[in-house]
Design an enzyme around this catalytic site. Structure first.
Site, short mmCIF file in Angstrom:
data_model
loop_
_atom_site.label_atom_id
_atom_site.label_comp_id
_atom_site.label_asym_id
_atom_site.label_seq_id
_atom_site.Cartn_x
_atom_site.Cartn_y
_atom_site.Cartn_z
N ASP A 262 0.81 -1.20 0.00
CA ASP A 262 0.00 0.00 0.00
C ASP A 262 0.86 1.27 0.00
O ASP A 262 1.80 1.39 0.79
CB ASP A 262 -0.90 -0.01 1.24
CG ASP A 262 -1.75 1.23 1.36
OD1 ASP A 262 -2.66 1.41 0.54
OD2 ASP A 262 -1.50 2.03 2.29
N GLU A 297 1.47 -0.06 -4.96
CA GLU A 297 0.67 1.15 -5.18
C GLU A 297 1.64 2.30 -5.00
O GLU A 297 2.22 2.48 -3.93
CB GLU A 297 -0.47 1.27 -4.18
CG GLU A 297 -1.30 2.54 -4.44
CD GLU A 297 -2.20 2.94 -3.29
OE1 GLU A 297 -3.15 3.69 -3.53
OE2 GLU A 297 -1.95 2.51 -2.15
#
Length: 606
Positions: A262, A297
């Site tokens: 993330d 990401e």
């Protein structure tokens, strides 16, 4: 077969007893609290407190008393039977016997991801409940399930990004054994299992590291969540290893096939090798004999982390979430231009064309949304499979005020066009749970801070304040209509309704998704397994997008008319139409494209 990841943290069952280890460099005193008894521990070199107990066993409850008053759970706890503020449980990972001995994963090119939030994906909201849905995902054509973060978070409901104990699968969803059974069942069906992990911050409730390991964080690198994770200062070796072991723990002890990291752009590292580089290198070196897929990401669009070697294998990370593809699609389909869509709304078709052909739309270009800050690196040399594409995901649905899905925002005809072009393009596709049948349920932002009313109020007020910059919510009365993230009803109405799959129009959308994924398996995947030779794209003045990707085994071409007028386009004599909008006669070499229609064409390689 039994699987265990050995690590220097936490409670580990050894032949000599249970070894407890806590890194607490800024604590004055540490005691082990074990099944109601306390034992003062002596510090080793570097701020480590270790003890081997002959009386502890699997099932023992333990924690650490810091400076004589604060009892905290183990930051590397393998399981919390209660919540983030309570004692940890000694777990014996070798008590679970795995049967998927021959499973080595699947090649990346075969990947079709479905992102799932365990708590809202089924009526039960558990690992066991999700296990019962795996056959349906397999039959649909999905090849990989990606779980949103499951590390122990406060309360019983959360997206997972507020986790504070990253080694402990959250008890709200079931036991460690339940999670292992879910992974094992997926492998039996030929499905890969991915996990979303968060190494850029900890949640606001239940993180006690500040009390005994202040050097875990640094004010030199502030983040939206507070002080940054210290990955490059004094004491950072232990901090880095805490996360590196966490990644290996999920891949080895739980046999996950891939991880999604993330928001790595929020991990600032001024040293070398960069945290992102060492993370991938450690994983590749430790697990060389399986298909392990590592996905980033990264808002910074740094192509450097997803480069390939001469054998077309990822040097470090396998792919990156392609936000540019999503944002371009969304701006084109909806006309929205606020927030980060500001970067795409001026020329959405041009941005989409570049992103589909080259991966990033922003490759060193100034971002209007970020006041002209230059973002991105050249990416045209990368194969399409270096990018995970999507029309929806938890962020782009859940971060809307009401959690609207794309099917709530645009006509079905436009949604069907976008879905076909998205699923048959050569990037790795990701569906968001329920998207496969255009689920009517929203996915809204929810948390559970019932034990901390002040924090609950801050989150509630912050959520509504976040949208004040949007025109629709400038009126305070409108902002009050935004769902309360702390209200259990917000969580409940985000639970997808599987009975919809038997009703129109959801039944027809599901059938179309199944047909498209079958076409992808038979026609697109073989191309992706051959060498990529480049792409080209063209946007005509009449708003027609034309993209061609070339592989050694053939070409793939996307032609779509996004204007309000019909257009004509020719296709090559040796090419054949794999898919077309219903209004197009796919048997003609000169295709008549009505407004908002498209085709996917496959040709022979030159």
């Amino acid at each position: 077969m039994r699987r265990v990841h050995s690590m220097p943290f936490g409670a580990e069952i050894t032949s000599d007893g249970v070894r407890f280890a806590l890194w607490a460099p800024t604590a004055r005193e540490v005691s082990l609290v074990l099944d109601g008894d306390e034992r003062l521990l002596n510090a080793d070199h570097g701020g480590w407190y270790r003890h081997v107990s002959q009386v502890a066993r699997a099932g023992s409850r333990y924690g650490y008393k810091i400076d004589g008053n604060l009892v905290v759970p183990d930051p590397a706890s393998r399981f919390q039977t209660d919540d983030v503020h309570d004692l940890s449980l000694v777990v014996d990972p070798q008590s679970y016997e795995w049967s998927d001995l021959s499973w080595k994963g699947r090649p990346w090119e075969e990947t079709v991801l479905c992102e799932v939030h365990v708590g809202t994906a089924t009526p039960e909201g558990t690992y066991a409940g999700l296990m019962d849905k795996l056959d349906g995902y397999r039959d649909l054509g999905v090849t990989a399930i990606e779980l949103m973060p499951i590390g122990e978070f406060p309360g019983r409901r959360n997206w997972g990004y507020d986790g504070v104990l990253p080694y402990a699968p959250d008890a709200a969803y079931g036991s460690p054994e339940d999670l292992k059974r879910l992974v094992e069942r997926a492998h039996e069906l030929g499905l890969m299992m991915f996990l979303d992990v968060v190494y850029n911050h900890f949640g606001p409730s239940g993180n006690y590291l500040h009390a005994y390991a202040k050097s875990f964080f640094t004010d030199r690198h502030p983040t939206p969540w507070g002080a940054g994770i210290n990955v490059d200062g004094e004491g950072s070796r232990v901090v880095r290893d805490f996360f590196f072991h966490n990644a290996l723990y999920w891949l080895e002890e739980y046999h996950f096939d891939g991880l999604r990291f993330d928001a790595v752009h929020a991990i600032t590292d001024d040293g070398k090798p960069h945290f992102i580089e060492e993370l991938a290198t450690r994983i590749r070196q430790t697990i060389p004999d399986r298909h392990v897929h590592l996905v980033l990401e990264n808002e910074a669009n740094q192509a450097r982390w997803i480069n390939r070697d001469n054998d077309r294998k990822p040097k470090l990370h396998t792919a990156q979430w392609a936000d540019d593809i999503h944002n371009s699609w969304h701006a084109l389909l909806t006309g929205e231009n606020e927030g980060y869509y500001e970067d795409y709304a001026d020329k959405p078709l041009q941005h989409l064309g570049r992103a589909l052909a080259e991966g990033f739309a922003y490759q060193g270009d100034p971002s209007p949304h970020k006041d002209g800050v230059v973002r991105g690196e050249p990416s045209g040399h990368l194969p399409p499979t270096a990018f995970v594409a999507f029309l929806q995901n938890h962020d782009q649905v859940g971060n809307r005020a009401f959690g609207d899905r794309l099917s709530h925002l645009i006509p079905p005809e436009r949604l069907a066009l976008a879905q076909a072009l998205f699923l048959l393009s050569p990037q790795i596709p990701l569906l968001f749970m329920g998207e496969e049948w255009a689920a009517s349920t929203p996915f809204q932002f929810f948390v559970d801070f019932e034990n901390d009313p002040d924090l609950a109020k801050a989150v509630r007020d912050g959520r509504r304040g976040e949208f004040k910059r949007f025109k629709a919510f400038a009126d305070p009365e409108m902002s009050q209509k935004i769902p309360d993230p702390t209200d259990r009803r917000t969580f409940e109405q985000s639970r997808i309704d599987w009975s919809e799959t038997d009703r129109s129009p959801h039944r027809e959308v599901l059938a179309q998704t199944r047909r498209l994924l079958d076409l992808r398996r038979t026609e697109i995947v073989p191309l992706l397994k051959s060498r990529y030779r480049g792409s080209r794209y063209r946007i005509s003045p009449d708003d027609t997008l034309d993209v061609t990707w070339t592989f050694t085994d053939g070409t793939l071409r996307l032609v779509a008319n996004f204007s309000g007028n019909p257009m004509n386009r020719n296709i090559e004599d040796d090419a054949r139409v794999l898919w077309s909008s219903q209004a197009i006669d796919a048997n003609e070499k000169t295709l008549q494209l009505p407004p908002w229609s498209g085709v996917i064409v496959k040709g022979r390689s030159a």
